[in-house]
Scaffold this active site. Structure first.
Site, PDB file in Angstrom:
ATOM      1  N   PHE A  15     -10.575 -28.708  -1.756  1.00 13.52           N
ATOM      2  CA  PHE A  15      -9.076 -28.196  -2.099  1.00 13.52           C
ATOM      3  C   PHE A  15      -8.404 -27.631  -0.744  1.00 13.52           C
ATOM      4  O   PHE A  15      -7.463 -27.882  -0.402  1.00 13.52           O
ATOM      5  CB  PHE A  15      -9.238 -27.181  -2.992  1.00 13.52           C
ATOM      6  CG  PHE A  15      -7.779 -26.632  -3.254  1.00 13.52           C
ATOM      7  CD1 PHE A  15      -6.653 -27.020  -4.015  1.00 13.52           C
ATOM      8  CD2 PHE A  15      -7.303 -25.409  -2.629  1.00 13.52           C
ATOM      9  CE1 PHE A  15      -5.509 -26.606  -4.291  1.00 13.52           C
ATOM     10  CE2 PHE A  15      -6.121 -24.797  -2.887  1.00 13.52           C
ATOM     11  CZ  PHE A  15      -5.228 -25.566  -3.561  1.00 13.52           C
ATOM     12  N   LYS A  56      -1.775 -35.950 -43.314  1.00 12.35           N
ATOM     13  CA  LYS A  56      -0.798 -35.212 -43.072  1.00 12.35           C
ATOM     14  C   LYS A  56      -1.473 -33.971 -42.472  1.00 12.35           C
ATOM     15  O   LYS A  56      -2.004 -32.924 -43.191  1.00 12.35           O
ATOM     16  CB  LYS A  56       0.135 -34.567 -44.107  1.00 12.35           C
ATOM     17  CG  LYS A  56       1.495 -33.781 -43.622  1.00 12.35           C
ATOM     18  CD  LYS A  56       2.202 -33.611 -44.787  1.00 12.35           C
ATOM     19  CE  LYS A  56       3.498 -32.765 -44.293  1.00 12.35           C
ATOM     20  NZ  LYS A  56       3.143 -31.594 -43.632  1.00 12.35           N
ATOM     21  N   LYS A 112       4.020 -44.462 -44.751  1.00 11.60           N
ATOM     22  CA  LYS A 112       4.947 -44.955 -43.815  1.00 11.60           C
ATOM     23  C   LYS A 112       5.171 -46.617 -44.179  1.00 11.60           C
ATOM     24  O   LYS A 112       4.174 -47.441 -44.170  1.00 11.60           O
ATOM     25  CB  LYS A 112       4.674 -44.843 -42.345  1.00 11.60           C
ATOM     26  CG  LYS A 112       4.659 -43.461 -42.106  1.00 11.60           C
ATOM     27  CD  LYS A 112       4.372 -43.090 -40.498  1.00 11.60           C
ATOM     28  CE  LYS A 112       4.202 -41.722 -40.087  1.00 11.60           C
ATOM     29  NZ  LYS A 112       3.936 -41.654 -38.653  1.00 11.60           N
ATOM     30  N   LYS A 164       2.239 -34.434 -50.734  1.00  6.89           N
ATOM     31  CA  LYS A 164       1.931 -32.877 -50.650  1.00  6.89           C
ATOM     32  C   LYS A 164       0.755 -32.840 -51.657  1.00  6.89           C
ATOM     33  O   LYS A 164       1.214 -32.518 -52.734  1.00  6.89           O
ATOM     34  CB  LYS A 164       2.780 -31.867 -50.440  1.00  6.89           C
ATOM     35  CG  LYS A 164       4.076 -32.046 -49.512  1.00  6.89           C
ATOM     36  CD  LYS A 164       3.278 -31.768 -47.968  1.00  6.89           C
ATOM     37  CE  LYS A 164       3.042 -30.406 -47.666  1.00  6.89           C
ATOM     38  NZ  LYS A 164       4.281 -29.525 -47.811  1.00  6.89           N
ATOM     39  N   CYS A 178      -4.711  10.546 -43.757  1.00  3.25           N
ATOM     40  CA  CYS A 178      -4.265  11.666 -43.380  1.00  3.25           C
ATOM     41  C   CYS A 178      -4.492  12.964 -44.283  1.00  3.25           C
ATOM     42  O   CYS A 178      -4.084  14.046 -44.092  1.00  3.25           O
ATOM     43  CB  CYS A 178      -2.788  11.767 -42.613  1.00  3.25           C
ATOM     44  SG  CYS A 178      -1.512  11.495 -44.064  1.00  3.25           S
ATOM     45  N   CYS A 220       1.319  10.598 -39.759  1.00  6.73           N
ATOM     46  CA  CYS A 220       0.166   9.825 -40.472  1.00  6.73           C
ATOM     47  C   CYS A 220      -0.379   8.696 -39.222  1.00  6.73           C
ATOM     48  O   CYS A 220       0.392   8.064 -38.785  1.00  6.73           O
ATOM     49  CB  CYS A 220       0.462   9.316 -41.842  1.00  6.73           C
ATOM     50  SG  CYS A 220      -0.783   8.099 -42.474  1.00  6.73           S
TER      51      CYS A 220
END
Length: 707
Positions: free
Chosen positions: A56, A135, A315, A339, A436, A458
């Protein structure tokens, strides 16, 4: 990785004998600078160098020598002018898609799927060949390659314009920097490809295990953590998150042959040949019965996949038919997402514990034996309040049924009573705050929730409020997370959120979290101070959210900020004036008025004001008031705007974002699933606009929109 040595410019010039024209030198410099930056990116961001430091250094010296010999080539963003990893930060600038990035219409039942397929058959006159694919429950990403090199990565945004996340996208293992064409599939000059970014379930669980081990809260689910990881300002954080990507579509293509594929299946083959990731679970089928079989199969085998899925995308495969079927303003007519319903599972309820929130609300939650559901492991679920626990009839020790509503939020549905063995016991809400010790009580008579009234000191409420100030919906302060909130309070660096904006380096050095082993301020500490300074300029609505006023979230805060313009004007307004603001109402108005009557609340505001936090918005004079006096109702889901954003756009242009339809309504903007407001508009003859018409209305006023 650094180098300051230079090479003899004469040696560089000697190498340029065949490339000494101005254009050739510029091209040589650009290629070398790109190569150096690529290796810097691999080193500083991905932490995965592929060359040695010596190699490098030699490369950087060649670039330095070239610039010394030809100073006109040097630019301010040249790798020779930047230190180390400088410049590798994502600022989420707007990125316009070359072709609109549409969404998908959803179906949830076999009948709805059949109705969609029937419309396709009617249009084309025969059974279509379909492509069925999983999906993935992730976040959408668009990539642009020019001449085979990755040029840009962008989120979906509103479908036309997203956010530039190129640096973050480059860290994803599956996203190639360079594509390689083949004889069968030559590379187009410009390629826009769409895909889904996600976590593999195993990687998500490893990520959460690491967070828990560090004492940090785990992510709720893979989808949200994928979205958050892709939107990190520091791409090095994204690089550590092991995100993956699968491509599932194409946008704009510039190719001599136009769109060179006959079917989407062929396009996927090309993507794979070029080096882009595609799903191995895609199938070509003909007719509805075959589609239904694929959906049923993956419904039973959804957990056999390495990532979460929430359905199957169907599709039309032939590109010519896709063009014939066209698209609506938000989705293609040739594709639909089936879905799956939310999943349920049974597990043991080990305990019911309580959490104290930032406004003092005490919430019981179910602590359960971890169980796999919807692809992720669930061990906690909210029970809302004591009344809800009684209503559901659950006992500690019960076997309970849990569901992930929308495959995301765990919910306890109820007990399996037949499995009780007598060892179960009733849950009793505590009478005193577990943090508390203050006696708990409803805020007012009749409230289902009980609260800790010790709001000022608190410990639970304090740390939750400090953490909330930094949240994305409030000041959005990177570096002020839960761990930082605890550290600042425990070290007594701050007494409450009012002290945040006066923090100094000396203050942070009093905490172990922000102090290095050498006793110096850490990089995270410096970053926190910088981000606190930037947060002072946030808009007024974010200040309102950050104050932790009950019921005041981003929607109400935006409405108040837009209506009154300054915090002083809000404080001076009567409860009736506050309630009259669209989106506020009497409950929020009363909460705002009550909040400002408390002395220590006003002290927080005074501290922030003294520290330079902006307490008023400047009206944007560049936005034309195209909607002056018009009452506009938005109903349904819009692709390019959230409900709040649509209202904000209307108000900013002088209009009123109304909540109901009447004869005074000028327009109704109808998105997906518009509901009864759409019906009311038709009944009254009120003009109805789709999203494109709404956009034209915002830009040009009422003379040009078409419904």
């Amino acid at each position: 990785m650094s180098s300051k040595a230079t090479q003899d410019p004469e040696a560089v010039l000697a190498e340029q004998s065949d490339d000494a024209t101005e254009a050739g030198l510029r091209r040589q410099w650009q290629e070398l600078a790109d190569e150096v930056r690529d290796h810097q990116f691999r080193y500083y961001v991905r932490d995965a160098p592929i060359i040695t430091d010596a190699e490098f250094d030699a490369m950087l010296r060649r670039l330095e020598a070239l610039e010394e010999a030809h100073p006109e080539l040097r630019t301010p963003d040249s790798p020779t002018q930047l230190v180390g990893g400088a410049g590798f930060a994502t600022d989420f600038t707007a990125a316009e898609h070359l072709e609109r990035m549409l969404s998908l219409d959803n179906v949830f039942t076999p009948d709805e799927l059949a109705a969609w397929a029937a419309r396709i058959r009617t249009e084309i006159g025969a059974d279509a060949q379909y492509l069925c694919e999983l999906k993935i429950d992730g976040v959408a990403l668009s990539l642009v390659y020019r001449d085979g090199r990755l040029e840009r990565g962008a989120t979906r945004g509103d479908g036309r314009t997203g956010e530039d996340v190129t640096l973050n996208a480059r860290t994803i293992e599956d996203v190639p920097e360079k594509l390689t064409g083949t004889e069968e599939f030559p590379l187009p000059s410009v390629l826009e490809v769409r895909g889904e970014v996600f976590f593999r379930i195993a990687d998500f669980e490893d990520l959460n295990a690491g967070l828990v081990a560090e004492g940090k809260p785990p992510f709720a689910n893979p989808r949200n953590s994928a979205a958050g990881s892709l939107r990190q300002k520091n791409p090095a954080v994204t690089a550590r998150r092991r995100l993956r990507m699968i491509c599932h579509g194409l946008g704009h293509i510039e190719d001599a042959a136009g769109f060179p594929f006959r079917t989407l299946h062929d396009a996927y083959r090309a993507l794979q040949a070029w080096g882009l990731p595609v799903s191995p679970h895609t199938a070509q089928v003909t007719g509805l019965d075959a589609v239904t079989e694929r959906i049923a199969y993956w419904g039973e085998h959804r957990h056999d996949v390495e990532h979460e899925i929430d359905g199957v995308v169907v599709k039309v495969d032939e590109v010519a038919l896709q063009r014939r079927l066209g698209a609506t303003s938000r989705a293609p007519r040739w594709a639909v997402a089936y879905k799956y319903p939310p999943e349920e599972a049974q597990t043991k309820l080990l305990d019911i514990r309580v959490n104290v929130g930032r406004t003092g609300r005490v919430t019981p939650f179910a602590y359960m034996e971890p169980v796999k559901i919807a692809g992720s492991t669930v061990g906690l679920a909210t029970l809302h309040n004591g009344s809800e626990v009684k209503r559901k009839g659950v006992l500690i020790g019960d076997t309970v049924v849990i569901r992930k509503a929308g495959d995301v939020i765990p919910e306890v549905l109820g007990p399996v009573v037949d499995l009780r063995d007598g060892s179960e016991r009733e849950f009793v809400m505590p009478t005193h705050c577990p943090e508390c010790g203050t006696e708990l009580a409803p805020a007012k008579e009749g409230d289902a929730d009980i609260r800790c009234p010790n709001s000022r000191t608190c410990p639970a409420q304090l740390r939750e409020r400090v953490f909330h100030v930094a949240g994305r919906g409030a000041f959005d302060i990177e570096g002020l997370g839960y761990e930082a909130a605890i550290a600042l309070l425990q070290a007594r660096v701050i007494t409450d959120e009012g002290d945040l904006f006066t923090l100094t380096a000396d203050d942070l050095l009093r905490t172990d979290l922000f102090t290095t082993k050498a006793g110096e301020l850490s990089a995270n500490g410096k970053r926190l101070l910088t981000n606190l300074g930037k947060a002072k300029a946030q808009p007024l609505w974010r200040v309102l959210v950050a104050l932790s006023i009950r019921h005041v979230g981003p929607t109400a805060a935006r409405a108040l900020a837009t209506e009154f313009g300054s915090l002083d004007a809000i404080v001076a307004a009567s409860e009736e004036e506050l309630a009259a603001v669209e989106g506020v109402g009497p409950t929020i108005a009363a909460a705002v008025t009550d909040w400002f009557t408390v002395d220590w609340h006003r002290t927080i505001v005074d501290k922030w004001r003294a520290a330079g936090v902006r307490m008023a918005d400047e009206r944007d004079a560049s936005i034309e008031r195209t909607l002056d006096g018009l009452s506009i109702v938005v109903t349904g889901s819009l692709t390019g705007y959230s409900r709040d954003e649509a209202k904000e756009a209307i108000i900013a242009r002088g209009g009123k974002a109304a909540g109901s339809v009447s004869k005074k309504t000028a327009y109704v903007v109808a998105g997906d699933s518009p509901g009864s407001k759409y019906d009311k508009a038709i009944e009254l003859g009120v003009p109805v606009l789709d999203e494109d018409g709404f956009r034209r209305l915002l830009e040009n006023g009422p003379d040009t929109p078409d419904s």
